[in-house]
Scaffold this motif. Structure first.
Motif, PDB file in Angstrom:
ATOM      1  N   PHE A 160     -15.211  -5.100 -12.021  1.00 56.21           N
ATOM      2  CA  PHE A 160     -15.661  -6.233 -11.213  1.00 56.21           C
ATOM      3  C   PHE A 160     -14.469  -6.963 -10.599  1.00 56.21           C
ATOM      4  N   GLY A 161     -13.462  -7.271 -11.433  1.00 57.70           N
ATOM      5  CA  GLY A 161     -12.287  -7.969 -10.918  1.00 57.70           C
ATOM      6  C   GLY A 161     -11.531  -7.147  -9.900  1.00 57.70           C
ATOM      7  N   PHE A 162     -11.442  -5.845 -10.143  1.00 52.90           N
ATOM      8  CA  PHE A 162     -10.726  -4.934  -9.248  1.00 52.90           C
ATOM      9  C   PHE A 162     -11.385  -4.888  -7.871  1.00 52.90           C
ATOM     10  N   GLU A 163     -12.696  -4.641  -7.864  1.00 48.93           N
ATOM     11  CA  GLU A 163     -13.414  -4.530  -6.596  1.00 48.93           C
ATOM     12  C   GLU A 163     -13.459  -5.861  -5.849  1.00 48.93           C
ATOM     13  N   GLN A 164     -13.529  -6.953  -6.586  1.00 50.85           N
ATOM     14  CA  GLN A 164     -13.580  -8.276  -5.973  1.00 50.85           C
ATOM     15  C   GLN A 164     -12.325  -8.547  -5.145  1.00 50.85           C
ATOM     16  N   VAL A 165     -11.164  -8.293  -5.717  1.00 52.15           N
ATOM     17  CA  VAL A 165      -9.910  -8.577  -5.019  1.00 52.15           C
ATOM     18  C   VAL A 165      -9.682  -7.621  -3.859  1.00 52.15           C
ATOM     19  N   LEU A 166      -9.944  -6.331  -4.063  1.00 52.06           N
ATOM     20  CA  LEU A 166      -9.716  -5.379  -2.967  1.00 52.06           C
ATOM     21  C   LEU A 166     -10.631  -5.677  -1.778  1.00 52.06           C
ATOM     22  N   ALA A 167     -11.885  -5.994  -2.047  1.00 54.53           N
ATOM     23  CA  ALA A 167     -12.827  -6.272  -0.959  1.00 54.53           C
ATOM     24  C   ALA A 167     -12.446  -7.539  -0.201  1.00 54.53           C
ATOM     25  N   ARG A 168     -11.931  -8.514  -0.927  1.00 50.87           N
ATOM     26  CA  ARG A 168     -11.634  -9.804  -0.312  1.00 50.87           C
ATOM     27  C   ARG A 168     -10.282  -9.818   0.403  1.00 50.87           C
ATOM     28  N   GLU A 169      -9.289  -9.136  -0.158  1.00 55.67           N
ATOM     29  CA  GLU A 169      -7.921  -9.304   0.320  1.00 55.67           C
ATOM     30  C   GLU A 169      -7.309  -8.067   0.976  1.00 55.67           C
ATOM     31  N   TYR A 170      -7.925  -6.911   0.798  1.00 54.99           N
ATOM     32  CA  TYR A 170      -7.313  -5.689   1.330  1.00 54.99           C
ATOM     33  C   TYR A 170      -8.357  -4.860   2.085  1.00 54.99           C
ATOM     34  N   PRO A 171      -8.729  -5.285   3.287  1.00 57.61           N
ATOM     35  CA  PRO A 171      -9.761  -4.573   4.058  1.00 57.61           C
ATOM     36  C   PRO A 171      -9.328  -3.180   4.506  1.00 57.61           C
ATOM     37  N   ASN A 172      -8.049  -2.875   4.412  1.00 57.49           N
ATOM     38  CA  ASN A 172      -7.565  -1.539   4.774  1.00 57.49           C
ATOM     39  C   ASN A 172      -7.858  -0.510   3.690  1.00 57.49           C
ATOM     40  N   LEU A 173      -8.346  -0.968   2.522  1.00 60.64           N
ATOM     41  CA  LEU A 173      -8.597  -0.067   1.396  1.00 60.64           C
ATOM     42  C   LEU A 173     -10.085  -0.042   1.056  1.00 60.64           C
ATOM     43  N   GLU A 174     -10.604   1.152   0.850  1.00 64.54           N
ATOM     44  CA  GLU A 174     -12.016   1.343   0.487  1.00 64.54           C
ATOM     45  C   GLU A 174     -12.093   1.834  -0.956  1.00 64.54           C
ATOM     46  N   PHE A 228       1.466  -2.404  -3.352  1.00 66.06           N
ATOM     47  CA  PHE A 228       2.186  -1.123  -3.318  1.00 66.06           C
ATOM     48  C   PHE A 228       1.788  -0.288  -2.095  1.00 66.06           C
ATOM     49  N   VAL A 229       0.497  -0.278  -1.780  1.00 64.94           N
ATOM     50  CA  VAL A 229       0.021   0.526  -0.653  1.00 64.94           C
ATOM     51  C   VAL A 229       0.483  -0.072   0.672  1.00 64.94           C
ATOM     52  N   GLY A 230       0.523  -1.390   0.749  1.00 58.10           N
ATOM     53  CA  GLY A 230       0.957  -2.038   1.984  1.00 58.10           C
ATOM     54  C   GLY A 230      -0.086  -1.939   3.081  1.00 58.10           C
ATOM     55  N   THR A 231       0.341  -1.562   4.280  1.00 55.56           N
ATOM     56  CA  THR A 231      -0.559  -1.545   5.441  1.00 55.56           C
ATOM     57  C   THR A 231      -1.275  -0.214   5.627  1.00 55.56           C
ATOM     58  N   ARG A 232      -0.990   0.760   4.778  1.00 57.98           N
ATOM     59  CA  ARG A 232      -1.673   2.057   4.908  1.00 57.98           C
ATOM     60  C   ARG A 232      -3.181   1.893   4.723  1.00 57.98           C
ATOM     61  N   LYS A 233      -3.936   2.708   5.427  1.00 60.84           N
ATOM     62  CA  LYS A 233      -5.380   2.744   5.240  1.00 60.84           C
ATOM     63  C   LYS A 233      -5.736   3.943   4.376  1.00 60.84           C
ATOM     64  N   GLY A 234      -6.797   3.785   3.588  1.00 61.53           N
ATOM     65  CA  GLY A 234      -7.228   4.901   2.760  1.00 61.53           C
ATOM     66  C   GLY A 234      -8.201   4.465   1.690  1.00 61.53           C
ATOM     67  N   LYS A 235      -8.502   5.375   0.798  1.00 62.85           N
ATOM     68  CA  LYS A 235      -9.473   5.125  -0.263  1.00 62.85           C
ATOM     69  C   LYS A 235      -8.748   4.910  -1.593  1.00 62.85           C
ATOM     70  N   VAL A 236      -9.418   4.216  -2.475  1.00 65.74           N
ATOM     71  CA  VAL A 236      -8.885   3.941  -3.812  1.00 65.74           C
ATOM     72  C   VAL A 236      -9.904   4.417  -4.836  1.00 65.74           C
ATOM     73  N   GLY A 237      -9.455   5.255  -5.752  1.00 71.26           N
ATOM     74  CA  GLY A 237     -10.333   5.755  -6.810  1.00 71.26           C
ATOM     75  C   GLY A 237     -10.156   4.951  -8.091  1.00 71.26           C
ATOM     76  N   MET A 238     -11.264   4.722  -8.790  1.00 71.92           N
ATOM     77  CA  MET A 238     -11.216   4.040 -10.081  1.00 71.92           C
ATOM     78  C   MET A 238     -11.900   4.907 -11.125  1.00 71.92           C
ATOM     79  N   ILE A 239     -11.246   5.055 -12.283  1.00 72.04           N
ATOM     80  CA  ILE A 239     -11.783   5.834 -13.398  1.00 72.04           C
ATOM     81  C   ILE A 239     -11.952   4.907 -14.591  1.00 72.04           C
TER      82      ILE A 239
END
Length: 341
Positions: free
Chosen positions: A207-221, A182-193
């Motif tokens: 764990f699953g959430f952070e694993q995929v974002l770190a591995r596949e979406y380097p534009n998102l922190e 959904f975010v696409g190529t935009r850079k930015g932060k992602v909050g988790m509650i």
């Protein structure tokens, strides 16, 4: 196909009907060689005991307890409603489901509730906290012959008999993939509650959430997870603080309840249109906001399936019958506003 009876088994084994009845119901007083002959006849004839007749022979209904969390979590309220509906259907099967509510965020309170369950109950299904006192209480029940199921959130290092719920690692990974796309190529932060990191389902989703974002979406922190006990007011306060502290946040994943709190915070901050929001569980309120576009996607588990599955598994395990894994598998559903049921 002709249904085999106890009389057929007795004739095949060359024993009395009373002997077959004792073997089938696990009663004492039968010689080992006779038990072998009866079991061989059962296998040869393909005999299947009638569970309803077995329950009649017991002289009482199965007594199963369902322990659900207190609070305003809409998903848990929907799950309770499905257990009430299941309870009505199970009465004719001589199965009683009794629902009670406990603060499952409080490990000591939940453990005490498990310890105080009346002696003689047949089984319990509990939304469990991964806490030492809860683990010990589950083990004590299991050691006393009570069938224990965990619901929604598991305690795998306990002696519980079965877990009823979705694969929460996969749910977290799914949320990350949805947000990344959904975010696409935009850079930015992602909050988790999360409701609480003492709940294993929320930890697994993280764990699953952070694993995929770190591995596949380097534009998102991914920002550090924030806990809010699934309460709307707390979730709103946490979400508002998150947005104020990090204006460059582009997406929010709420791994627990309290979706109304996220929605309120997004509306107050004016971020409903540009913030990607992935939530859990399709309820009347999340459905409305999915249609409006405030929520972009919902990861769901079918509460009706869970309640019916828990009742079936409790009964099957108590009677020593196999669990039909395909029937009891709780799937992860993904809903967009275009495919809501």
């Amino acid at each position: 196909m002709v249904k085999m009876t106890l009389e057929d088994v007795a004739r095949e084994a060359g024993v009395s009907l009373a002997t077959v009845d004792r073997v089938v119901n696990g009663r004492i007083g039968v010689h080992a060689r006779t038990i072998q002959r009866v079991n061989a006849a059962i296998k040869q004839l393909g005999f299947l005991p009638d569970p309803h007749a077995s329950r009649l022979a017991r002289g009482r209904d199965y007594d199963f307890r369902i322990i659900l969390p207190t609070g305003e979590n809409e998903f848990m309220q929907a799950l309770a409603a499905e257990f009430r509906a299941t309870r009505e259907r199970q009465l004719q099967e001589r199965v009683r489901l009794t629902i009670q509510y406990v603060d499952t965020f409080d490990g000591e309170a939940l453990a005490t509730a498990l310890e105080k369950l009346p002696r003689g109950i047949d089984g319990v299904a509990v939304v469990a906290l991964d806490h030492p006192a809860v683990t010990e209480a589950i083990n004590t029940l299991a050691d006393s012959g009570v069938v224990v199921l965990t619901l929604v959130s598991d305690v795998p290092n306990s002696r519980r008999a079965h877990y009823v719920g979705i694969d929460n690692f996969a749910a977290g990974r799914t949320a990350a993939s949805l947000i990344g796309r959904f975010v696409g190529t935009r850079k930015g932060k992602v909050g988790m509650i999360a409701g609480s990191l003492a709940l294993r389902d929320h930890v697994e989703r993280q764990f699953g959430f952070e694993q995929v974002l770190a591995r596949e979406y380097p534009n998102l922190e991914v920002l550090p997870v924030r806990e809010a006990r699934d309460e709307n007011a707390r979730v709103e306060a946490v979400c508002r603080s998150l947005i104020e502290d990090h204006p460059d946040t582009v997406a929010i994943y709420n791994a627990g309840g309290g979706q109304a709190g996220v929605i309120a915070a997004l509306e107050t901050s004016g971020r409903t249109s540009d913030m990607i929001f992935v939530a859990h569980e399709l309820t009347s309120s999340t459905r409305r906001h999915l249609v409006r576009g405030t929520i972009d996607a919902i990861i769901n588990q079918d509460v009706g399936h869970m309640a019916r599955s828990a009742a079936r598994i409790l009964t099957a395990l108590k009677e020593g019958r196999p669990i039909v894994s395909g029937q009891e598998h709780i799937r992860i559903d993904i809903f967009l506003r275009d495919n809501m049921p």
